[in-house]
Motif scaffolding. Structure first.
Motif, PDB file in Angstrom:
ATOM      1  N   ASP A  54       0.821  -1.202   0.000  1.00 55.16           N
ATOM      2  CA  ASP A  54       0.000   0.000   0.000  1.00 55.16           C
ATOM      3  C   ASP A  54       0.862   1.262   0.000  1.00 55.16           C
ATOM      4  O   ASP A  54       2.100   1.198   0.010  1.00 55.16           O
ATOM      5  CB  ASP A  54      -0.999  -0.008   1.161  1.00 55.16           C
ATOM      6  CG  ASP A  54      -0.344   0.113   2.545  1.00 55.16           C
ATOM      7  OD1 ASP A  54       0.812   0.578   2.628  1.00 55.16           O
ATOM      8  OD2 ASP A  54      -0.988  -0.255   3.543  1.00 55.16           O
ATOM      9  N   LYS A  55       0.197   2.417  -0.023  1.00 59.98           N
ATOM     10  CA  LYS A  55       0.905   3.700  -0.116  1.00 59.98           C
ATOM     11  C   LYS A  55       1.758   3.980   1.118  1.00 59.98           C
ATOM     12  O   LYS A  55       2.690   4.787   1.058  1.00 59.98           O
ATOM     13  CB  LYS A  55      -0.123   4.824  -0.318  1.00 59.98           C
ATOM     14  CG  LYS A  55      -0.933   4.722  -1.605  1.00 59.98           C
ATOM     15  CD  LYS A  55      -1.960   5.836  -1.701  1.00 59.98           C
ATOM     16  CE  LYS A  55      -2.782   5.744  -2.965  1.00 59.98           C
ATOM     17  NZ  LYS A  55      -3.674   4.562  -2.972  1.00 59.98           N
ATOM     18  N   GLU A  92      -5.512  -1.903  -3.409  1.00 60.61           N
ATOM     19  CA  GLU A  92      -5.693  -0.595  -2.778  1.00 60.61           C
ATOM     20  C   GLU A  92      -6.096   0.384  -3.859  1.00 60.61           C
ATOM     21  O   GLU A  92      -5.393   0.532  -4.874  1.00 60.61           O
ATOM     22  CB  GLU A  92      -4.414  -0.116  -2.097  1.00 60.61           C
ATOM     23  CG  GLU A  92      -4.618   1.231  -1.386  1.00 60.61           C
ATOM     24  CD  GLU A  92      -3.336   1.829  -0.823  1.00 60.61           C
ATOM     25  OE1 GLU A  92      -3.422   2.596   0.145  1.00 60.61           O
ATOM     26  OE2 GLU A  92      -2.252   1.554  -1.382  1.00 60.61           O
ATOM     27  N   ASP A  93      -7.220   1.085  -3.679  1.00 58.84           N
ATOM     28  CA  ASP A  93      -7.655   2.036  -4.696  1.00 58.84           C
ATOM     29  C   ASP A  93      -7.018   3.408  -4.461  1.00 58.84           C
ATOM     30  O   ASP A  93      -6.284   3.622  -3.497  1.00 58.84           O
ATOM     31  CB  ASP A  93      -9.185   2.118  -4.776  1.00 58.84           C
ATOM     32  CG  ASP A  93      -9.845   2.712  -3.536  1.00 58.84           C
ATOM     33  OD1 ASP A  93      -9.193   3.485  -2.806  1.00 58.84           O
ATOM     34  OD2 ASP A  93     -11.039   2.411  -3.296  1.00 58.84           O
ATOM     35  N   ARG A  94      -7.287   4.343  -5.351  1.00 54.39           N
ATOM     36  CA  ARG A  94      -6.639   5.660  -5.299  1.00 54.39           C
ATOM     37  C   ARG A  94      -7.048   6.471  -4.081  1.00 54.39           C
ATOM     38  O   ARG A  94      -6.369   7.426  -3.704  1.00 54.39           O
ATOM     39  CB  ARG A  94      -6.952   6.434  -6.581  1.00 54.39           C
ATOM     40  CG  ARG A  94      -8.419   6.746  -6.789  1.00 54.39           C
ATOM     41  CD  ARG A  94      -8.661   7.363  -8.159  1.00 54.39           C
ATOM     42  NE  ARG A  94      -8.301   6.434  -9.221  1.00 54.39           N
ATOM     43  CZ  ARG A  94      -8.328   6.749 -10.516  1.00 54.39           C
ATOM     44  NH1 ARG A  94      -8.690   7.966 -10.904  1.00 54.39           N
ATOM     45  NH2 ARG A  94      -7.985   5.867 -11.429  1.00 54.39           N
ATOM     46  N   LYS A  95      -8.162   6.087  -3.447  1.00 57.36           N
ATOM     47  CA  LYS A  95      -8.615   6.774  -2.235  1.00 57.36           C
ATOM     48  C   LYS A  95      -8.016   6.175  -0.967  1.00 57.36           C
ATOM     49  O   LYS A  95      -8.252   6.690   0.123  1.00 57.36           O
ATOM     50  CB  LYS A  95     -10.142   6.714  -2.158  1.00 57.36           C
ATOM     51  CG  LYS A  95     -10.853   7.426  -3.300  1.00 57.36           C
ATOM     52  CD  LYS A  95     -12.359   7.260  -3.188  1.00 57.36           C
ATOM     53  CE  LYS A  95     -13.077   7.929  -4.342  1.00 57.36           C
ATOM     54  NZ  LYS A  95     -14.551   7.714  -4.273  1.00 57.36           N
ATOM     55  N   GLY A  96      -7.276   5.077  -1.113  1.00 61.37           N
ATOM     56  CA  GLY A  96      -6.675   4.419   0.040  1.00 61.37           C
ATOM     57  C   GLY A  96      -7.526   3.315   0.623  1.00 61.37           C
ATOM     58  O   GLY A  96      -7.125   2.678   1.613  1.00 61.37           O
ATOM     59  N   GLU A 134      -8.525  -1.440 -10.656  1.00 58.00           N
ATOM     60  CA  GLU A 134      -9.061  -0.077 -10.731  1.00 58.00           C
ATOM     61  C   GLU A 134      -8.665   0.536 -12.064  1.00 58.00           C
ATOM     62  O   GLU A 134      -7.478   0.555 -12.427  1.00 58.00           O
ATOM     63  CB  GLU A 134      -8.531   0.783  -9.588  1.00 58.00           C
ATOM     64  CG  GLU A 134      -9.111   2.195  -9.597  1.00 58.00           C
ATOM     65  CD  GLU A 134      -8.645   3.056  -8.426  1.00 58.00           C
ATOM     66  OE1 GLU A 134      -9.316   4.047  -8.108  1.00 58.00           O
ATOM     67  OE2 GLU A 134      -7.607   2.724  -7.830  1.00 58.00           O
ATOM     68  N   ASN A 136      -8.656   3.728 -15.113  1.00 54.39           N
ATOM     69  CA  ASN A 136      -8.182   5.123 -15.119  1.00 54.39           C
ATOM     70  C   ASN A 136      -9.229   6.118 -14.639  1.00 54.39           C
ATOM     71  O   ASN A 136      -8.897   7.248 -14.265  1.00 54.39           O
ATOM     72  CB  ASN A 136      -7.715   5.496 -16.525  1.00 54.39           C
ATOM     73  CG  ASN A 136      -6.426   4.797 -16.911  1.00 54.39           C
ATOM     74  OD1 ASN A 136      -5.603   4.505 -16.045  1.00 54.39           O
ATOM     75  ND2 ASN A 136      -6.248   4.511 -18.196  1.00 54.39           N
ATOM     76  N   LYS A 137     -10.495   5.718 -14.651  1.00 55.31           N
ATOM     77  CA  LYS A 137     -11.570   6.604 -14.195  1.00 55.31           C
ATOM     78  C   LYS A 137     -11.899   6.398 -12.718  1.00 55.31           C
ATOM     79  O   LYS A 137     -12.739   7.104 -12.174  1.00 55.31           O
ATOM     80  CB  LYS A 137     -12.821   6.371 -15.049  1.00 55.31           C
ATOM     81  CG  LYS A 137     -12.648   6.752 -16.512  1.00 55.31           C
ATOM     82  CD  LYS A 137     -13.928   6.488 -17.292  1.00 55.31           C
ATOM     83  CE  LYS A 137     -13.768   6.856 -18.765  1.00 55.31           C
ATOM     84  NZ  LYS A 137     -15.005   6.565 -19.547  1.00 55.31           N
ATOM     85  N   GLY A 138     -11.254   5.415 -12.097  1.00 56.06           N
ATOM     86  CA  GLY A 138     -11.524   5.141 -10.692  1.00 56.06           C
ATOM     87  C   GLY A 138     -12.589   4.093 -10.457  1.00 56.06           C
ATOM     88  O   GLY A 138     -12.944   3.810  -9.299  1.00 56.06           O
TER      89      GLY A 138
END
Length: 346
Positions: A54-55, A92-96, A134, A136-138
């Motif tokens: 993860d990030k 893990e998505d772009r929102k965490g 995931e 490119n549009k989320g």
């Protein structure tokens, strides 16, 4: 005029009720202090399917005994008090948020405080979730038994495998039982097209049409387990037909051995888990990046002797993690750590 207004109000009511019914709510599970999970000095001891970082640098492991988080010191099975399902996939998505795909219990979304469980009751096509991606549009895509589901944050759009074809479903159907083919992997390439690797054919989807991927001889790529796009834009496929690279016009074969997983590391080397030459076991191989274009690829055997090798991850520090039937391993360029005992945590 009065009746027209009443008619419009009725239509609006039906529309709003319909939208509410189609909205995927999911079952929410609040994590209390006593549900924080079980921490151990060793990793999962059973089948370990997929691994991500993860990030924050934590390693997340999807295993048949749960979802494990490794913080560099210990392993915590964070879902042990929430679900006893076998877990197959993790993202893990772009929102965490973290997404965990299970076999039989749908998908769980974890925001660090609570879990939200989505199943066929919420519109997910099937509860066996073998891949998560995931775009490119989320949007979050789920590869499941029988096809795929795309979640836009509110509802699911499903895509169904029908024999040798795959199509968008407009009926809202779901499958309670396991189907003949599952989607093993989903990837969006640089052109915006989606690649779907399934237990049957492999498909490319341009947003309107699913096209079967075939070799120069016209034969479809079947039972592909892994698809990646490398830094140069080439697409790699691994499965029952071996390891192949597609440069946009031609396919090049690197091995005919069964390939399970593929990754590209920071140096451009290609790593695979595959059957060995005599098909009596599995090996972890590294294809040297410098040899991938001259027609004489050099593959180095990093780990052998396993009955199966699953997901592969290159961590931020360059070490390679990979799963097996007997837990998780980490390779530092010289030695392999198996995380089966307390002494492994170094």
């Amino acid at each position: 005029m009065k009746y027209l207004r009443i008619y419009i109000l009725i239509l609006m009511s039906v529309f709003l009720i319909s939208c509410k019914q189609n909205r995927a709510e999911g079952r929410k599970i609040i994590v209390s202090p006593e549900m924080q999970g079980v921490t151990t000095p060793y990793g999962p001891k059973g089948i370990t399917r997929n691994i991500i970082q993860d990030k924050k640098g934590n390693i997340w492991i999807a295993a048949f005994t749960g979802i494990f988080r490794y913080d560099g010191k210990s392993f915590t099975n964070i879902i042990s008090n929430v679900s006893s399902a076998r877990f197959f996939s993790v993202l893990e998505d772009r929102k965490g948020n973290l997404w965990f795909g299970s076999i039989g219990s749908g998908v769980y979304c974890y925001d660090g405080k609570s879990f939200q469980n989505f199943t066929t009751g919420d519109g997910l096509l099937n509860n066996e979730v073998t891949a998560i991606y995931e775009d490119n549009k989320g949007n979050i895509w789920f590869g499941v038994s029988g096809g795929a589901s795309c979640y836009n944050g509110e509802s699911f759009q499903n895509y169904v495998i029908d024999g040798n074809t795959m199509n968008e479903d407009g009926t809202g159907k779901t499958f309670a039982k396991r189907r003949s083919y599952a989607v093993n992997c989903i990837v969006e390439d640089k052109t915006g097209k989606f690649w779907f690797a399934t237990g049957g054919n492999t498909f490319v989807y341009d947003g309107k049409t699913f096209t079967t991927v075939t070799n120069a001889d016209g034969k479809a790529f079947k039972n592909v387990r892994s698809v990646i796009e490398d830094k140069k834009g080439a697409v790699w496929l691994g499965g029952a037909h071996g390891l192949w690279r597609y440069n946009g016009s031609t396919f090049t074969n690197f091995t005919h051995a069964f390939v399970g997983y593929i990754i590209e590391d920071k140096k451009g080397n290609i790593w695979t888990s595959s059957e060995n030459a005599d098909r009596q076991g599995w090996v972890l191989l590294r294809y040297d990046a410098k040899t991938l274009t001259d027609g004489r690829p050099v593959a180095t055997e990093v780990k052998s002797g396993e009955k199966m090798i699953f997901g592969i991850l290159e961590a931020n520090d360059g070490r390679i993690w990979f799963g097996s039937l007997n837990g998780v391993y980490r390779y530092n360029g010289k030695d392999i750590t198996d995380f089966k005992t307390n002494d492994s945590l170094q």
